[in-house]
Scaffold this active site. Structure first.
Site, PDB file in Angstrom:
ATOM      1  N   GLN A  80      29.746 -18.746   0.438  1.00  0.00           N
ATOM      2  CA  GLN A  80      28.952 -17.922  -0.465  1.00  0.00           C
ATOM      3  C   GLN A  80      29.646 -17.721  -1.798  1.00  0.00           C
ATOM      4  O   GLN A  80      30.829 -18.000  -1.965  1.00  0.00           O
ATOM      5  CB  GLN A  80      28.680 -16.558   0.173  1.00  0.00           C
ATOM      6  N   HIS A  82      29.029 -14.899  -5.517  1.00  0.00           N
ATOM      7  CA  HIS A  82      28.344 -13.721  -6.026  1.00  0.00           C
ATOM      8  C   HIS A  82      28.120 -13.862  -7.528  1.00  0.00           C
ATOM      9  O   HIS A  82      28.903 -14.524  -8.221  1.00  0.00           O
ATOM     10  CB  HIS A  82      29.158 -12.467  -5.731  1.00  0.00           C
ATOM     11  N   GLU A 107      35.107  -9.097  -5.216  1.00  0.00           N
ATOM     12  CA  GLU A 107      35.706  -8.668  -3.953  1.00  0.00           C
ATOM     13  C   GLU A 107      37.204  -8.963  -3.935  1.00  0.00           C
ATOM     14  O   GLU A 107      37.675  -9.885  -4.600  1.00  0.00           O
ATOM     15  CB  GLU A 107      35.062  -9.413  -2.771  1.00  0.00           C
ATOM     16  N   HIS A 224      33.566 -19.133  -1.541  1.00  0.00           N
ATOM     17  CA  HIS A 224      34.514 -18.729  -0.505  1.00  0.00           C
ATOM     18  C   HIS A 224      33.814 -18.569   0.836  1.00  0.00           C
ATOM     19  O   HIS A 224      32.588 -18.464   0.918  1.00  0.00           O
ATOM     20  CB  HIS A 224      35.204 -17.404  -0.880  1.00  0.00           C
ATOM     21  N   ARG A 243      24.213 -17.725  -0.598  1.00  0.00           N
ATOM     22  CA  ARG A 243      24.842 -18.473   0.492  1.00  0.00           C
ATOM     23  C   ARG A 243      24.707 -19.976   0.280  1.00  0.00           C
ATOM     24  O   ARG A 243      23.694 -20.447  -0.237  1.00  0.00           O
ATOM     25  CB  ARG A 243      24.240 -18.062   1.831  1.00  0.00           C
TER      26      ARG A 243
END
Length: 359
Positions: A80, A82, A107, A224, A243
């Site tokens: 995935q 972001h 993250e 990642h 995803r």
């Protein structure tokens, strides 16, 4: 009261572990997988306050811009990435089905046990020999090398998502040319997700093993996938995930390719900077949160640290005691968490290890 203990129920995703949280954090063992425990105000699973008044953290303090999780992976999570904040705002305003809110989701994952993951695109000097070897081993994989040569990583990603199932099976059949570690990973992924294009994507990604205390930073566009291990995860409060495979959930290839950062990542491991005895900082270029490792001992107390905004702390070993300049005090044991705010300074004592996110 601005310092209080918070808790939450474990999320029971299939990729979670039955053992990691009970063994390491002291959670009760119940023979069901524990995947994540969220500490924050995200509406999917807001933390609950452990004081006589009770209630959710969201109801008591409003919305936080970040959250902290314990994450335990027994098997791989999806590949995935972001979006940037600007992309999230634009796509959410357009009611794009892959966006559930208008926020970005940078993250950080800090390993508590040895933690295996795929993170970022591999450096050219390491990746190109592998793509050449695959092209030589099977004509069905020659196009991956050819499109990489002509269009770089963007071309390689585009090729693999347009490829047939034969490309995946040929990768599995010839994976030994990539060496033992990657060959074993490809076999594991194929057993779990036969025919999944994410198996091809894994060849382009860094295979990372974090030692306890090491971290990965996953900014917007970073590709990642977590593979195995227990960690503390800190992120902006969002659920926007694009995803790219290794999942039965919806894979939005078109939007994933729009948000990916195709820059190679030579070293995915983030190591903390020591600020003082018992205090280290995981430096990242973010306004949403900053993360610190707390390691007080009987001879090294952390006195009068500046509280910048609001904070969530978790204890991962032993005990830590947090006190604020408003004369509040709270002790956390391993597996426990707290929230605090509205104080100028705070101090940390005890004999243990914890992680603190401020934002």
């Amino acid at each position: 009261m601005t310092l209080f203990k918070i808790s939450n129920q474990a999320m029971r995703y299939a990729w979670g572990s039955k053992d990691l949280m009970p063994d390491y954090l002291g959670y009760p063992f119940d023979d069901q997988p524990m995947a994540e425990v969220w500490f924050g105000t995200h509406p999917t699973s807001p933390a609950q306050i452990q004081d006589p008044e009770g209630g959710s953290l969201r109801d008591r303090v409003g919305e936080l811009g970040f959250m902290v999780k314990f994450l335990a992976a027994q098997s791989p999570l999806s590949i995935q990435a972001h979006p940037t904040k600007a992309r999230a705002e634009a796509m959410f305003a357009q009611h794009h089905p892959s966006y559930s809110d208008a926020n970005h989701k940078p993250e950080m994952l800090i390993a508590l046990t040895e933690f295996r993951a795929l993170c970022g695109f591999r450096p050219r000097g390491e990746l190109e020999p592998d793509l050449q070897s695959l092209a030589q081993s099977s004509i069905h994989l020659a196009g991956l090398w050819g499109d990489y040569q002509s269009m770089g990583l963007e071309g390689a990603v585009s090729w693999l998502y347009k490829s047939t199932d034969t490309a995946v099976t040929q990768l599995v059949a010839n994976a030994t040319v990539l060496g033992r570690k990657r060959s074993r990973l490809i076999e594991e992924l194929f057993d779990l997700y036969p025919g999944d294009k994410g198996i091809l994507m894994s060849v382009l990604m860094n295979l990372v093993t974090l030692e306890p205390g090491e971290a990965m930073f996953l900014p917007a566009g970073n590709i990642h996938a977590y593979l195995f291990g227990l960690g503390v995860e800190v992120m902006a409060s969002s659920d926007n995930v694009l995803r790219g495979g290794l999942t039965p959930k919806h894979v939005d290839v078109k939007e994933l390719q729009q948000v990916l950062d195709y820059t190679e990542l030579p070293d995915p491991v983030l190591r903390p900077k020591q600020l003082a005895q018992g205090l280290a900082h995981f430096q990242v270029p973010l306004d949403d949160f900053q993360v610190y490792r707390l390691g007080p001992t009987a001879s090294s107390l952390l006195i009068d640290l500046e509280l910048k905004g609001r904070a969530i702390a978790v204890c991962t070993e032993g005990e830590i005691t947090i006190s604020t300049s408003k004369d509040e005090l709270l002790t956390l044991s391993r597996g426990e968490a707290c929230y605090f705010a509205d104080a100028r300074l705070f101090s940390v004592a005890g004999n243990g290890v914890g992680y603190l996110a401020m934002g």
